[in-house]
Enzyme design. Structure first.
Site, PDB file in Angstrom:
ATOM      1  N   GLU A  94       0.835  -1.196   0.000  1.00 23.17           N
ATOM      2  CA  GLU A  94       0.000   0.000   0.000  1.00 23.17           C
ATOM      3  C   GLU A  94       0.875   1.255   0.000  1.00 23.17           C
ATOM      4  OE1 GLU A  94      -3.191  -1.921   3.153  1.00 23.17           O
ATOM      5  OE2 GLU A  94      -1.915  -0.256   3.716  1.00 23.17           O
ATOM      6  N   CYS A 113       3.296   8.438   1.682  1.00 27.06           N
ATOM      7  CA  CYS A 113       3.687   7.483   2.721  1.00 27.06           C
ATOM      8  C   CYS A 113       3.985   6.155   2.029  1.00 27.06           C
ATOM      9  CB  CYS A 113       2.526   7.344   3.710  1.00 27.06           C
ATOM     10  SG  CYS A 113       2.814   6.118   4.974  1.00 27.06           S
ATOM     11  N   CYS A 120       5.300  -7.335   7.697  1.00 25.90           N
ATOM     12  CA  CYS A 120       6.312  -6.935   8.679  1.00 25.90           C
ATOM     13  C   CYS A 120       6.443  -8.060   9.706  1.00 25.90           C
ATOM     14  CB  CYS A 120       5.901  -5.640   9.370  1.00 25.90           C
ATOM     15  SG  CYS A 120       7.122  -5.073  10.572  1.00 25.90           S
ATOM     16  N   CYS A 127      -1.162  -2.946  14.918  1.00 27.54           N
ATOM     17  CA  CYS A 127      -0.842  -2.594  13.525  1.00 27.54           C
ATOM     18  C   CYS A 127      -1.339  -3.680  12.573  1.00 27.54           C
ATOM     19  CB  CYS A 127       0.661  -2.418  13.408  1.00 27.54           C
ATOM     20  SG  CYS A 127       1.254  -2.377  11.725  1.00 27.54           S
ATOM     21  N   GLU A 183       9.055  -2.262   8.409  1.00 30.33           N
ATOM     22  CA  GLU A 183      10.009  -1.521   9.247  1.00 30.33           C
ATOM     23  C   GLU A 183      11.181  -1.129   8.340  1.00 30.33           C
ATOM     24  OE1 GLU A 183      10.902  -0.369  12.578  1.00 30.33           O
ATOM     25  OE2 GLU A 183      12.637   0.135  11.368  1.00 30.33           O
ATOM     26  N   SER A 214      10.524   6.141   9.828  1.00 32.13           N
ATOM     27  CA  SER A 214       9.906   5.809  11.104  1.00 32.13           C
ATOM     28  C   SER A 214      10.326   4.395  11.508  1.00 32.13           C
ATOM     29  CB  SER A 214       8.387   5.873  10.953  1.00 32.13           C
ATOM     30  OG  SER A 214       7.779   5.440  12.128  1.00 32.13           O
ATOM     31  N   LEU A 238       7.520   4.920  20.041  1.00 34.23           N
ATOM     32  CA  LEU A 238       7.793   4.571  21.436  1.00 34.23           C
ATOM     33  C   LEU A 238       6.571   3.900  22.074  1.00 34.23           C
ATOM     34  CD1 LEU A 238      10.075   4.780  23.471  1.00 34.23           C
ATOM     35  CD2 LEU A 238       9.202   7.020  24.140  1.00 34.23           C
ATOM     36  N   CYS A 356      -1.847   2.096   8.345  1.00 37.59           N
ATOM     37  CA  CYS A 356      -0.856   1.162   7.828  1.00 37.59           C
ATOM     38  C   CYS A 356      -1.376  -0.266   7.740  1.00 37.59           C
ATOM     39  CB  CYS A 356       0.357   1.262   8.752  1.00 37.59           C
ATOM     40  SG  CYS A 356       1.474  -0.084   8.704  1.00 37.59           S
TER      41      CYS A 356
HETATM   42  S1  SF4 Z   1       4.025  -0.734  13.473  1.00 36.95           S
HETATM   43 FE1  SF4 Z   1       5.676  -0.815  11.981  1.00 36.95          FE
HETATM   44  S2  SF4 Z   1       7.169  -2.194  12.951  1.00 36.95           S
HETATM   45 FE2  SF4 Z   1       5.253  -2.533  14.046  1.00 36.95          FE
HETATM   46  S3  SF4 Z   1       4.307  -4.283  12.974  1.00 36.95           S
HETATM   47 FE3  SF4 Z   1       3.513  -2.366  12.020  1.00 36.95          FE
HETATM   48  S4  SF4 Z   1       4.835  -2.016  10.263  1.00 36.95           S
HETATM   49 FE4  SF4 Z   1       5.900  -3.462  11.634  1.00 36.95          FE
END
Ligand code: SF4
Length: 365
Positions: A94, A113, A120, A127, A183, A214, A238, A356
């Site tokens: 995406e 973005c 991930c 997430c 990530e 990020s 964080l 995300c």
């Molecule tokens: S917030 Fe970022 S690091 Fe954490 S699972 Fe989602 S994509 Fe991965």
């Protein structure tokens, strides 16, 4: 038969090496680079002053990747356009285009973005991408292709009919944030290579300060990044001021607990003299009390830091609820007591699965 390569995978230096290996003069590199990233061409034939034999070699050895859009969604307020792309191996990623109006400091502008991985591996509990698991790293060219896709449509004013009309002083696509799927520091080399391509003054020419990475807190990579000598923005997710609370939502905290992470952040600031943006997703009843804010204040006091408070974007796969507006204000006030600046950042496109990973995990396609 030669397997053609995605030209967006190539750094300028690598392209120059290729051209000189075929006995073409070096200056052709800058010409091709400008066609690719200034004129945003789709076909090598559109390079008007390039000799025909070179065009033929470019066609023989390379292709210009064009991502396949499978689906898109637009937020109700017409501020956000999100694409779901199918990659050559049928995996999906995406990318989001966000419209920002003018504010006290800046002209109206658009931000892209981008995703850095398919899925991930880090499994943050709030997430949608983390809940899919990890499939593979994105190549440099696949990162660049996301940006070029939007730049080319922007050239054609495609978004004018979908998003709210740009104000007169519209400044174009000015920011790239690596906050999509994945990530970015876990795909370190491809991410840094893509940033160098974005930053090249002969090409896209995006100021490093307009680019944000990020990370959820990969300590060795934060230290490595501090030595790269690129002036990008670093955002660290964080989400909690203590190990007990953080480990419940961010599993990587077990490998890199808060003390290690903050120590790496201090080293980063010392080395780069650049502020770190701490991302703090507020989860109702989990990490959003004034006592959490107090602990966060103690943790970050004296650091060159800015905190972004982000009310959670509920996903279909998690139970988290948004913190109330009054609680967010209390949290912010508590932080202020420690002299820590913060911004309440509402996620754009919340009602269209624009958080995300939410489109790739939905049934909307
Ligand atoms: S917030 Fe970022 S690091 Fe954490 S699972 Fe989602 S994509 Fe991965």
């Amino acid at each position: 038969m030669i397997k053609a390569l995605n030209i967006y995978d190539f750094s300028k230096f690598e392209l120059e090496e290729f051209l000189t290996s075929k006995n073409y003069p070096k200056y052709r590199t800058s010409q091709i680079w400008r066609y690719l990233y200034r004129n945003n061409i789709d076909n090598f034939e559109d390079m008007k002053n390039i000799p025909i034999d070179l065009i033929s070699d470019l066609n023989k050895y390379f292709f210009i990747e064009k991502l396949k859009e499978m689906n898109y969604v637009i937020s109700k307020d017409k501020s956000t356009y999100k694409s779901l792309f199918k990659l050559t191996d049928n995996l999906r990623i995406e990318t989001v285009l966000m419209n920002y109006p003018s504010d006290d400091h800046r002209k109206p502008r658009k931000t892209i973005c981008v995703s850095s991985q398919v899925g991930c591996a880090l499994g943050c509990t709030f997430c949608a991408t983390g809940q899919q698991g990890f499939f593979r790293q994105l190549k440099t060219g696949e990162i660049i292709s996301q940006i070029m896709y939007f730049k080319k449509l922007e050239d054609k004013k495609y978004f004018d009919s979908y998003l709210s009309k740009p104000e007169k002083s519209y400044d174009g696509i000015k920011n790239i944030v690596f906050m999509g799927m994945g990530e970015p520091l876990a795909n370190y080399n491809n991410t840094i290579k893509a940033i160098k391509i974005l930053n090249d003054p002969n090409g896209i020419n995006l100021g490093a300060r307009s680019i944000t990475i990020s990370t959820v807190g990969l300590v060795p990579e934060i230290i490595k990044l501090s030595k790269e000598n690129i002036q990008i923005n670093l955002a660290v997710s964080l989400h909690a001021p203590d190990n007990f609370t953080r480990a419940q939502t961010v599993p990587i905290n077990k490998r890199y607990p808060i003390e290690m992470l903050i120590d790496a952040c201090k080293k980063y600031i010392q080395q780069t003299n650049r502020k770190i943006f701490f991302e703090y997703v507020l989860l109702s009843g989990q990490n959003d009390s004034t006592s959490h804010a107090n602990d966060l204040g103690i943790l970050l006091k004296g650091m060159l830091a800015h905190v972004n408070l982000i009310p959670v974007n509920p996903t279909k796969l998690s139970e988290y609820k948004r913190t109330s507006d009054s609680m967010i204000i209390k949290f912010q006030k508590e932080l202020k007591k420690f002299g820590i600046p913060s911004t309440i950042r509402m996620e754009k496109g919340i009602e269209v699965s624009a958080g995300c990973g939410q489109l790739a995990t939905s049934n909307e396609y």
